[in-house]
Design a protein around this motif. Structure first.
Motif, PDB file in Angstrom:
ATOM      1  N   ALA A 125       0.818  -1.221   0.000  1.00 12.85           N
ATOM      2  CA  ALA A 125       0.000   0.000   0.000  1.00 12.85           C
ATOM      3  C   ALA A 125       0.849   1.267   0.000  1.00 12.85           C
ATOM      4  O   ALA A 125       0.451   2.284  -0.548  1.00 12.85           O
ATOM      5  CB  ALA A 125      -0.966  -0.003   1.178  1.00 12.85           C
ATOM      6  N   LYS A 131      11.891  13.326  -0.676  1.00  9.90           N
ATOM      7  CA  LYS A 131      11.845  14.778  -0.454  1.00  9.90           C
ATOM      8  C   LYS A 131      10.554  15.160   0.275  1.00  9.90           C
ATOM      9  O   LYS A 131      10.581  15.803   1.308  1.00  9.90           O
ATOM     10  CB  LYS A 131      11.923  15.537  -1.794  1.00  9.90           C
ATOM     11  CG  LYS A 131      13.300  15.531  -2.435  1.00  9.90           C
ATOM     12  CD  LYS A 131      13.307  16.416  -3.697  1.00  9.90           C
ATOM     13  CE  LYS A 131      14.397  15.974  -4.665  1.00  9.90           C
ATOM     14  NZ  LYS A 131      14.058  16.257  -6.059  1.00  9.90           N
ATOM     15  N   THR A 132       9.419  14.787  -0.286  1.00  8.60           N
ATOM     16  CA  THR A 132       8.123  15.147   0.299  1.00  8.60           C
ATOM     17  C   THR A 132       7.187  13.955   0.132  1.00  8.60           C
ATOM     18  O   THR A 132       6.782  13.633  -0.979  1.00  8.60           O
ATOM     19  CB  THR A 132       7.503  16.357  -0.452  1.00  8.60           C
ATOM     20  OG1 THR A 132       8.523  17.328  -0.655  1.00  8.60           O
ATOM     21  CG2 THR A 132       6.339  16.948   0.313  1.00  8.60           C
ATOM     22  N   ARG A 189       7.543   1.560   2.200  1.00  6.88           N
ATOM     23  CA  ARG A 189       8.555   0.585   1.798  1.00  6.88           C
ATOM     24  C   ARG A 189       9.145   1.020   0.472  1.00  6.88           C
ATOM     25  O   ARG A 189       8.434   1.527  -0.388  1.00  6.88           O
ATOM     26  CB  ARG A 189       7.944  -0.812   1.619  1.00  6.88           C
ATOM     27  CG  ARG A 189       7.585  -1.491   2.927  1.00  6.88           C
ATOM     28  CD  ARG A 189       6.766  -2.738   2.667  1.00  6.88           C
ATOM     29  NE  ARG A 189       7.495  -3.689   1.844  1.00  6.88           N
ATOM     30  CZ  ARG A 189       6.986  -4.296   0.783  1.00  6.88           C
ATOM     31  NH1 ARG A 189       5.757  -4.062   0.395  1.00  6.88           N
ATOM     32  NH2 ARG A 189       7.707  -5.151   0.085  1.00  6.88           N
ATOM     33  N   LEU A 204       4.129  13.456   0.732  1.00  9.42           N
ATOM     34  CA  LEU A 204       2.833  13.808   0.176  1.00  9.42           C
ATOM     35  C   LEU A 204       2.780  13.663  -1.342  1.00  9.42           C
ATOM     36  O   LEU A 204       1.714  13.456  -1.920  1.00  9.42           O
ATOM     37  CB  LEU A 204       2.578  15.273   0.574  1.00  9.42           C
ATOM     38  CG  LEU A 204       1.222  15.893   0.287  1.00  9.42           C
ATOM     39  CD1 LEU A 204       0.128  15.134   1.041  1.00  9.42           C
ATOM     40  CD2 LEU A 204       1.223  17.361   0.742  1.00  9.42           C
ATOM     41  N   THR A 205       3.939  13.774  -2.008  1.00 12.16           N
ATOM     42  CA  THR A 205       3.928  13.749  -3.467  1.00 12.16           C
ATOM     43  C   THR A 205       3.369  12.442  -4.028  1.00 12.16           C
ATOM     44  O   THR A 205       2.741  12.448  -5.067  1.00 12.16           O
ATOM     45  CB  THR A 205       5.336  13.969  -4.068  1.00 12.16           C
ATOM     46  OG1 THR A 205       6.241  13.068  -3.431  1.00 12.16           O
ATOM     47  CG2 THR A 205       5.808  15.389  -3.855  1.00 12.16           C
ATOM     48  N   TYR A 206       3.631  11.326  -3.344  1.00 13.28           N
ATOM     49  CA  TYR A 206       3.076  10.060  -3.847  1.00 13.28           C
ATOM     50  C   TYR A 206       2.389   9.220  -2.774  1.00 13.28           C
ATOM     51  O   TYR A 206       2.259   8.020  -2.919  1.00 13.28           O
ATOM     52  CB  TYR A 206       4.150   9.241  -4.583  1.00 13.28           C
ATOM     53  CG  TYR A 206       4.533   9.825  -5.920  1.00 13.28           C
ATOM     54  CD1 TYR A 206       3.731   9.621  -7.047  1.00 13.28           C
ATOM     55  CD2 TYR A 206       5.674  10.594  -6.053  1.00 13.28           C
ATOM     56  CE1 TYR A 206       4.066  10.165  -8.277  1.00 13.28           C
ATOM     57  CE2 TYR A 206       6.027  11.145  -7.278  1.00 13.28           C
ATOM     58  CZ  TYR A 206       5.212  10.928  -8.394  1.00 13.28           C
ATOM     59  OH  TYR A 206       5.539  11.466  -9.612  1.00 13.28           O
ATOM     60  N   GLU A 207       1.974   9.845  -1.652  1.00  8.22           N
ATOM     61  CA  GLU A 207       1.235   9.090  -0.625  1.00  8.22           C
ATOM     62  C   GLU A 207      -0.017   9.861  -0.233  1.00  8.22           C
ATOM     63  O   GLU A 207       0.077  11.014   0.191  1.00  8.22           O
ATOM     64  CB  GLU A 207       2.136   8.863   0.601  1.00  8.22           C
ATOM     65  CG  GLU A 207       3.200   7.800   0.323  1.00  8.22           C
ATOM     66  CD  GLU A 207       4.221   7.634   1.442  1.00  8.22           C
ATOM     67  OE1 GLU A 207       4.133   8.349   2.453  1.00  8.22           O
ATOM     68  OE2 GLU A 207       5.105   6.777   1.276  1.00  8.22           O
ATOM     69  N   HIS A 208      -1.171   9.202  -0.348  1.00 13.03           N
ATOM     70  CA  HIS A 208      -2.421   9.949  -0.116  1.00 13.03           C
ATOM     71  C   HIS A 208      -2.721  10.171   1.352  1.00 13.03           C
ATOM     72  O   HIS A 208      -3.498  11.061   1.695  1.00 13.03           O
ATOM     73  CB  HIS A 208      -3.592   9.274  -0.836  1.00 13.03           C
ATOM     74  CG  HIS A 208      -3.999   7.941  -0.268  1.00 13.03           C
ATOM     75  ND1 HIS A 208      -5.296   7.632   0.037  1.00 13.03           N
ATOM     76  CD2 HIS A 208      -3.260   6.841   0.039  1.00 13.03           C
ATOM     77  CE1 HIS A 208      -5.353   6.387   0.499  1.00 13.03           C
ATOM     78  NE2 HIS A 208      -4.141   5.889   0.504  1.00 13.03           N
ATOM     79  N   LEU A 235      11.017  -0.681  -2.581  1.00  9.57           N
ATOM     80  CA  LEU A 235      11.262  -2.046  -3.047  1.00  9.57           C
ATOM     81  C   LEU A 235      12.700  -2.208  -3.495  1.00  9.57           C
ATOM     82  O   LEU A 235      13.326  -1.263  -3.955  1.00  9.57           O
ATOM     83  CB  LEU A 235      10.283  -2.402  -4.161  1.00  9.57           C
ATOM     84  CG  LEU A 235       8.822  -2.289  -3.739  1.00  9.57           C
ATOM     85  CD1 LEU A 235       7.902  -2.692  -4.883  1.00  9.57           C
ATOM     86  CD2 LEU A 235       8.527  -3.127  -2.512  1.00  9.57           C
ATOM     87  N   ALA A 268       4.292   1.066  -0.861  1.00  8.81           N
ATOM     88  CA  ALA A 268       5.554   0.577  -1.420  1.00  8.81           C
ATOM     89  C   ALA A 268       5.832   1.318  -2.726  1.00  8.81           C
ATOM     90  O   ALA A 268       4.943   1.465  -3.557  1.00  8.81           O
ATOM     91  CB  ALA A 268       5.465  -0.923  -1.692  1.00  8.81           C
ATOM     92  N   HIS A 269       7.040   1.776  -2.888  1.00  8.72           N
ATOM     93  CA  HIS A 269       7.390   2.531  -4.079  1.00  8.72           C
ATOM     94  C   HIS A 269       8.437   1.786  -4.879  1.00  8.72           C
ATOM     95  O   HIS A 269       9.426   1.332  -4.332  1.00  8.72           O
ATOM     96  CB  HIS A 269       7.894   3.919  -3.690  1.00  8.72           C
ATOM     97  CG  HIS A 269       6.890   4.678  -2.869  1.00  8.72           C
ATOM     98  ND1 HIS A 269       5.797   5.285  -3.425  1.00  8.72           N
ATOM     99  CD2 HIS A 269       6.787   4.873  -1.533  1.00  8.72           C
ATOM    100  CE1 HIS A 269       5.073   5.850  -2.464  1.00  8.72           C
ATOM    101  NE2 HIS A 269       5.649   5.613  -1.301  1.00  8.72           N
ATOM    102  N   LYS A 270       8.188   1.661  -6.156  1.00 10.26           N
ATOM    103  CA  LYS A 270       9.063   0.863  -6.999  1.00 10.26           C
ATOM    104  C   LYS A 270       9.810   1.761  -7.982  1.00 10.26           C
ATOM    105  O   LYS A 270      11.021   1.666  -8.120  1.00 10.26           O
ATOM    106  CB  LYS A 270       8.214  -0.171  -7.754  1.00 10.26           C
ATOM    107  CG  LYS A 270       8.977  -1.251  -8.489  1.00 10.26           C
ATOM    108  CD  LYS A 270       7.994  -2.365  -8.894  1.00 10.26           C
ATOM    109  CE  LYS A 270       8.607  -3.418  -9.788  1.00 10.26           C
ATOM    110  NZ  LYS A 270       7.617  -4.444 -10.175  1.00 10.26           N
ATOM    111  N   GLY A 271       9.076   2.646  -8.657  1.00  6.22           N
ATOM    112  CA  GLY A 271       9.701   3.491  -9.675  1.00  6.22           C
ATOM    113  C   GLY A 271      10.717   4.445  -9.058  1.00  6.22           C
ATOM    114  O   GLY A 271      10.483   5.030  -8.004  1.00  6.22           O
ATOM    115  N   HIS A 321       9.506   8.028  -8.386  1.00  3.36           N
ATOM    116  CA  HIS A 321       8.644   8.131  -7.212  1.00  3.36           C
ATOM    117  C   HIS A 321       9.461   8.105  -5.933  1.00  3.36           C
ATOM    118  O   HIS A 321       9.236   8.880  -5.018  1.00  3.36           O
ATOM    119  CB  HIS A 321       7.633   6.989  -7.190  1.00  3.36           C
ATOM    120  CG  HIS A 321       6.560   7.137  -8.219  1.00  3.36           C
ATOM    121  ND1 HIS A 321       5.336   6.555  -8.120  1.00  3.36           N
ATOM    122  CD2 HIS A 321       6.539   7.823  -9.390  1.00  3.36           C
ATOM    123  CE1 HIS A 321       4.598   6.865  -9.182  1.00  3.36           C
ATOM    124  NE2 HIS A 321       5.315   7.617  -9.965  1.00  3.36           N
TER     125      HIS A 321
END
Lengths: 526, 526
Positions: A294, A308-309, A326, A311-315, A328, A296-299, A302
């Protein structure tokens, strides 16, 4: 903030899901956990439908819940029975719960084809079933089965069934989308229409057949429903019930309603895992809010933005629901994971420690073989300590021999283990019988070691899991064994992998025992 | 009926999902399948980001698609580069696809923190990136990343970014809920607001972090979006993208839009399975419309109603999406489940057959002990045939003895099995070594039996699963073993339960073999 009352039916509707079943003991454990999580109503089962549910209700009476009320579920009386002679109604009273939930028919299709009674008879049996339970001082929740389908077919009759339940004295009327075919805006419009005609508080119960169960439940709350029925992880018949693990954070973090305390909400992920573990099904990684993926960031893009922030990729903030970000696996994130993890274990490593790369390499190699350290932090800690020179050696195996025999005269197979170990210059040989080969080996090993390490008497195995990896190799496949061991309140998990289930168990057992000895000896030497 | 254009990004955004990856070959296979299924746009990857994606585009050029257009995906130019010198834009042209999709920033948070440029510079690079691609005669789709979050922060600026893309000549502007945090009614309101200001056709791209991605996409279509982006099975980063396998039937069967032909829709389930197979991940049973459980009925009440009128518990006709009704066997089953199942097996039972109640009772008893017949239809069939007198007896066990030995000199444990069986008046004793005790026993049993039943050479174990029941009893817990066996294309599943993993496996093995012998002997005697 307006309170929304949560009604959990994991123990009843949840068990209609394929592959989901709970023992009475599992159900009691889950009920306790749901109580401390802040669920208001816990539907325990359908008494009379099977002995397991009856056992649950009997044993649940002995539990003092902090907050939750237990509900028994059943149908309105059968048409041919007077209510006081109806077996199903009798079983509901026998369950001795503070709350009884009964469902009745809304949809004329069902009244005519399934019940084969007249519309008026159906109204009468709704009213007197509810009324009879009220006379016995139950809090009565009325589930209007197929409410939305019934409403679409005959709006007036659908409302009449609710009125019958209201006249009987039901405290809450729950609108059920039993077949899961109604879309969220249709749910919204129908709830709005019902609100115009009915003053008793409303609840919502949706299923996920259109992949919109959560949206429908949220929409119903916006239109004024104050109770939401659902299950943990969305378990349930066909495509499942509305998932409370999504609904609760949506309502509380995004819509401004109150369901549980913020502190309880931070246990959402662990409740979700606990229930999947007792159901013994794999926890779905991509579950919103509570899945392992939920946050976890792969790219690469991202990951660097999130650093850095967030909020940019977490709702939402992952920790608010007990989750964690996490990253990956890439080589670099591997090293920082290890440093982070080791720190949790009280071992200070930094990016320059030579042990770090060795640990990363060993983990990759072991995970490639089939190990997994996510749920085996005991084994992980031993590995770290081997690489940092903090590990001790406690015993060597000379040999073991486990045998399983079955013959035509005996009902069950018989397992025995013989073991010879060495501690320093001394050896010990012994044997034990057990329930199955692993149990026999476990008992024999402890028997042999207790002579040297009497502190092993303190520890107990409390959990044992087997997962077949690469199931396609059939009986020659590798298996991964996870063991949980306890010493008083403290517990640790260890892992072993082998094509041989006994050997895999052996590896996990050795780690389990070494872990305890390491901790115990370090402590005693201070 | 209004046409909705489907844009599949399984091959690009889908591969951001944990555990999801495709080779270039897999991608080509999936693209062909999506084409014949009726998808309009197939996003193949991000050229220049990795060699696999470049290979895909090269090889895709050789394919003559019937209907679909391949799209290459990438970002707007970097701020420091003139558009004609930007490597990313160059790679997009090199992919030689008819369609190019580029994403740009909507959200000022990202413009300032991730890109570190001024809002005006961002507008300029959107416009000239799109314009440059248009000059090269591409169909250009503009993905407005974080559109909803950006709109919430600064509505006016968000609209300006769309206008910049429109001025550049983009054919479709796609509103993306990149973080998946926007709820369906918010999506609806924002799309409505955009429609007032923008005349270029709109698309929608949502993620499932709030468990409402499908509802949001459907809502956006109601508000006028004509393109829907999503992935097969909802694969994608974190909690996944909007699931096209749900969106398509919702739009087409429930909302009156046209996505694919009815004939193509009937291939939905097989497309879903095909993609999960190539991704090499388990197909999720409870997926709406396409999951194995989507039309599975477990509770006795439901089953008896469905048999009268399917509509009572099914929201759509399963066959319209290539699905099929299934009836599950469990302790929740009533007599009607058994009758239905037996019929599938070619055994005619009716409500008056005395065998029916005996079977129901045996199932309840066995499930109480720990058995589960849901995934073990082979064992279930044998049970039915025992009660209807159609079962035959093939062999008796005299005894088996399995041993596992490990000593300090050997790297791995060694497993051996000795077995003695009786067939009629003859006995056979033999032994085998194996990878672990179960494998050894399996091999020894077949070796002993093949003398009497050479047809056993045709069958192979293809799957082996172990589940520890009541894990709290640790190594003394009961285990349930499930075995899958194949004979050519036909496969069957059998089950065994015991505290002893070897004995549980033995029971499942015996059923597996008896099943084959029963089928084979019945056939040969005709």
């Amino acid at each position: 903030m307006q309170q929304i009352f949560l009604y959990d039916t994991t123990l009843r509707d949840g068990t209609q899901g394929e592959d989901i079943s709970f023992s009475a003991e599992d159900k009691l454990k889950i009920a306790r956990r749901l109580d401390s999580f802040g669920i208001t109503y816990i539907e325990g089962g359908w008494p009379g439908s099977n002995p397991k549910d009856m056992e649950f209700f009997e044993r649940a009476r002995a539990i003092k819940f902090k907050h939750a009320k237990v509900a028994a579920f059943g149908s309105t009386r059968r048409a041919k029975n007077p209510v006081e002679k109806d077996e199903n109604i009798r079983a509901l009273l026998d369950a001795q719960t503070p709350v009884v939930t009964i469902f009745g028919k809304t949809w004329l299709l069902h009244v005519k084809q399934a019940l084969q009674i007249s519309p008026e008879e159906n109204l009468a049996l709704i009213a007197d079933s509810v009324g009879y339970l009220k006379k016995h001082e139950k809090e009565v929740i009325y589930d209007a089965e197929h409410f939305f389908d019934g409403f679409k077919q005959d709006q007036e009759y659908a409302l009449k069934t609710l009125k019958a339940a209201a006249e009987g004295g039901a405290e809450i009327l729950v609108l059920c989308d039993t077949n899961g075919g109604t879309l969220p805006w249709q749910v919204g419009e129908i709830v709005r229409e019902v609100k115009k005609n009915i003053s008793v508080p409303l609840g919502i119960h949706t299923h996920n057949d259109s992949d919109t169960a959560v949206a429908s439940a949220l929409t119903a709350v916006r239109e004024g429903c104050i109770q939401v029925q659902g299950t943990i992880n969305g378990y349930g018949e066909r495509c499942g019930n509305a998932n409370l693990c999504s609904i609760i954070p949506d309502l509380q973090l995004k819509m401004g309603y109150k369901c549980v305390s913020d502190e309880q909400l931070a246990h959402l992920a662990s409740v979700s895992h606990y229930v999947s573990e007792l159901a013994n099904v794999k926890h779905q990684k991509n579950l919103p809010f509570v899945g392992e993926s939920a946050f976890a960031h792969k790219g690469g893009v991202h990951v660097s933005a999130v650093m850095k922030t967030a909020l940019t990729y977490e709702h939402i903030v992952p920790e608010s629901v007990g989750g964690a970000r996490r990253v990956l696996i890439s080589d670099l994130s591997g090293r920082s994971n290890i440093i982070f993890k080791a720190k949790e274990l009280g071992v200070e490593l930094n990016d320059k420690s030579p042990a770090v790369q060795k640990i990363v390499n060993e983990i990759k190699e072991m995970e490639h073989y089939g190990y997994s350290y996510e749920d085996a932090e005991g084994s992980f800690e031993l590995m770290v300590k081997r690489h940092t020179g903090e590990m001790k050696h406690f015993f060597d195996l000379e040999r073991f021999k486990v045998s399983i025999q079955k013959d035509s005269l005996e009902k069950e197979a018989r397992s025995e283990a013989l073991i010879k170990i060495r501690v320093g210059n001394e050896t010990e040989i012994t044997a034990a019988e057990g329930d199955g080969p692993v149990n026999a080996l476990d008992l024999a090993l402890r028997k042999a070691l207790e002579k040297f390490y009497p502190e092993l008497k303190q520890i107990h195995l409390t959990d044992y899991k087997v997962r077949v990896l690469d199931t396609q190799s059939a009986t020659a496949a590798k298996v991964r064994v996870l063991i949980e061991t306890k010493n008083g309140n403290k517990s640790w998990n260890t892992v072993g992998v082998s094509p041989d289930v006994v050997e895999a168990s052996w590896k996990a057992l050795v780690d389990s025992i070494s872990y305890h000895l390491l901790k115990h000896r370090v402590k005693s030497s201070h």
